[in-house]
Design an enzyme around this catalytic site. Structure first.
Site, PDB file in Angstrom:
ATOM      1  N   SER A 173      -3.680   1.009  -4.514  1.00  0.00           N
ATOM      2  CA  SER A 173      -3.055  -0.227  -4.026  1.00  0.00           C
ATOM      3  C   SER A 173      -4.060  -1.344  -3.802  1.00  0.00           C
ATOM      4  O   SER A 173      -3.710  -2.414  -3.312  1.00  0.00           O
ATOM      5  CB  SER A 173      -2.309   0.028  -2.709  1.00  0.00           C
ATOM      6  OG  SER A 173      -3.224   0.255  -1.653  1.00  0.00           O
ATOM      7  N   GLU A 185      -5.811   9.328   0.946  1.00  0.00           N
ATOM      8  CA  GLU A 185      -6.070   7.883   0.887  1.00  0.00           C
ATOM      9  C   GLU A 185      -7.045   7.480  -0.228  1.00  0.00           C
ATOM     10  O   GLU A 185      -6.842   6.466  -0.884  1.00  0.00           O
ATOM     11  CB  GLU A 185      -6.615   7.355   2.224  1.00  0.00           C
ATOM     12  CG  GLU A 185      -5.615   7.321   3.361  1.00  0.00           C
ATOM     13  CD  GLU A 185      -4.458   6.332   3.178  1.00  0.00           C
ATOM     14  OE1 GLU A 185      -4.425   5.595   2.177  1.00  0.00           O
ATOM     15  OE2 GLU A 185      -3.565   6.340   4.045  1.00  0.00           O
ATOM     16  N   HIS A 194       0.975   5.114  -2.124  1.00  0.00           N
ATOM     17  CA  HIS A 194       1.435   6.462  -1.759  1.00  0.00           C
ATOM     18  C   HIS A 194       2.661   6.968  -2.512  1.00  0.00           C
ATOM     19  O   HIS A 194       2.706   8.127  -2.918  1.00  0.00           O
ATOM     20  CB  HIS A 194       1.773   6.510  -0.261  1.00  0.00           C
ATOM     21  CG  HIS A 194       0.574   6.475   0.632  1.00  0.00           C
ATOM     22  ND1 HIS A 194      -0.305   7.537   0.740  1.00  0.00           N
ATOM     23  CD2 HIS A 194       0.106   5.518   1.475  1.00  0.00           C
ATOM     24  CE1 HIS A 194      -1.254   7.230   1.609  1.00  0.00           C
ATOM     25  NE2 HIS A 194      -1.036   5.999   2.066  1.00  0.00           N
ATOM     26  N   HIS A 211       0.838  -1.202   0.000  1.00  0.00           N
ATOM     27  CA  HIS A 211       0.000   0.000   0.000  1.00  0.00           C
ATOM     28  C   HIS A 211       0.875   1.255   0.000  1.00  0.00           C
ATOM     29  O   HIS A 211       0.611   2.203  -0.758  1.00  0.00           O
ATOM     30  CB  HIS A 211      -0.930  -0.035   1.210  1.00  0.00           C
ATOM     31  CG  HIS A 211      -1.611   1.266   1.493  1.00  0.00           C
ATOM     32  ND1 HIS A 211      -2.584   1.784   0.666  1.00  0.00           N
ATOM     33  CD2 HIS A 211      -1.443   2.169   2.496  1.00  0.00           C
ATOM     34  CE1 HIS A 211      -3.004   2.950   1.156  1.00  0.00           C
ATOM     35  NE2 HIS A 211      -2.323   3.209   2.259  1.00  0.00           N
TER      36      HIS A 211
END
Ligand code: TIH
Ligand code: FE2
Length: 324
Positions: free
Chosen positions: A245, A225, A185, A180
């Site tokens: 992700s 997010e 990110h 993730h």
């Protein structure tokens, strides 16, 4: 660093870091959701997986500012998980990821930092990001409190887990993991406008009240997010890491099962979310610059702090100024 000794103007203001070395007292903080999640995620019942996670967590808990992030030698099982997700997501990114993400991803591949065969090392990716936007990565054992997690963004530091999700849970996991952090990110933090948005959420979180922290963490959730954005000629695209992700989440965002709203910090601030479920609502920003301007206005009007602060980009420190 002289700003570390700045005293708070009122005892009601929660302690907050004034420079990156102050983050050393955060990185071993007790995890917020750790225990709750034990029963939720599949790997909880796999003793070898738990042992491996603890081993990797130890590295993060010993980390201090300025040190290189230790390399991890990922095993065959872990590499297979990375590869499965990397290939699955890469095939979707072309149609659903924003241009900034795709551009940075390409450079990461060209520089040999991203490949399907092995999990990239946080240290290498951190050095790459530092040269692009001044953001750096810092290893963490797992979920921190929202306050600690957001505070670091003020200094362009992003907390990253280094363990990998359980192999039975590849396309969606409720917890952050190295897949993730890296597939979601990392490419976004290479973009200067996105980096600015993230840093300003961080700056707003310093010394904020508990109530404002909840609101800011909702804003973080629906932007960094799970944010969507408009792109000329391409329609809506994803920039949020939890979308980039997770196959399950990305598919949900672009289906008509979820609601899409124009980004409004005021609205997002009070829309609750659950970390263990996929989202039902997503916010669409016009651009990162526009979202940053909206955030600034929100912070000015609604983030009730009794002091002001300034960020000195040259020294990477914040200075607290009493409100006149
Ligand atoms: N659900 C994401 C994934 O499966 O990649 C991980 C997280 C997003 C946000 C918090 S944890
Ligand atoms: Fe995340």
């Amino acid at each position: 660093m002289m700003s570390t000794s700045t005293t708070c103007p009122s005892s009601a203001i929660p302690w907050f870091p004034k420079c990156t070395t102050d983050l050393d007292s955060h990185s071993v903080a007790v995890l917020q959701f750790g225990e709750e999640l034990e029963s939720e995620y599949v790997g909880a019942n796999d003793p070898e997986y738990r042992r491996r996670r603890n081993e990797i967590a130890k590295i993060a808990s010993m980390y201090r500012t300025g040190q290189p992030i230790p390399y991890i030698e990922y095993n065959d099982n872990e590499r297979a998980t990375w590869k499965a997700l990397f290939c699955r997501m890469k095939s979707m990114h072309e149609d659903f990821a924003c241009t900034e993400y795709q551009d940075a991803f390409k450079v990461l591949e060209e520089e040999g930092l991203f490949a399907s065969d092995d999990v990239p090392q946080l240290e290498d990716v951190s050095n790459f990001l530092r040269s692009r936007s001044g953001f750096s990565l810092r290893p963490v054992t797992g979920l921190l409190t929202s306050r600690d997690f957001m505070n670091s963004l003020a200094f362009r530091v992003f907390y990253c887990t280094q363990y990998i999700r359980h192999h039975s849970n590849v396309f969606f996991t409720p917890e952050p993991d190295v897949c993730h952090e890296l597939l979601g990110h990392a490419p976004m933090f290479a973009d200067p406008d996105f980096a600015q948005l993230a840093q300003e959420i961080g700056l707003a979180s310093l010394g904020a009240s508990d109530e404002d922290i909840v609101k800011l963490s909702n804003i973080f959730w629906y932007t960094i997010e799970f944010g969507l954005c408009k792109e000329a000629g391409k329609g809506i695209r994803a920039y949020g890491a939890g979308l980039l992700s997770s196959f399950t989440e990305l598919e949900n965002a672009f289906s008509d099962r979820s609601e899409k709203r124009p980004f409004s910090p005021l609205d997002a601030a009070t829309l609750e979310h659950s970390i263990v479920d996929i989202n039902t609502t997503y916010y669409v920003a016009n651009s990162f610059e526009c979202a940053t301007n909206q955030l600034r206005e929100y912070v000015q009007q609604h983030n009730n702090r009794s002091f002001k602060l300034t960020y000195d980009a040259k020294t990477g420190t914040v200075n607290v100024i009493d409100k006149p």
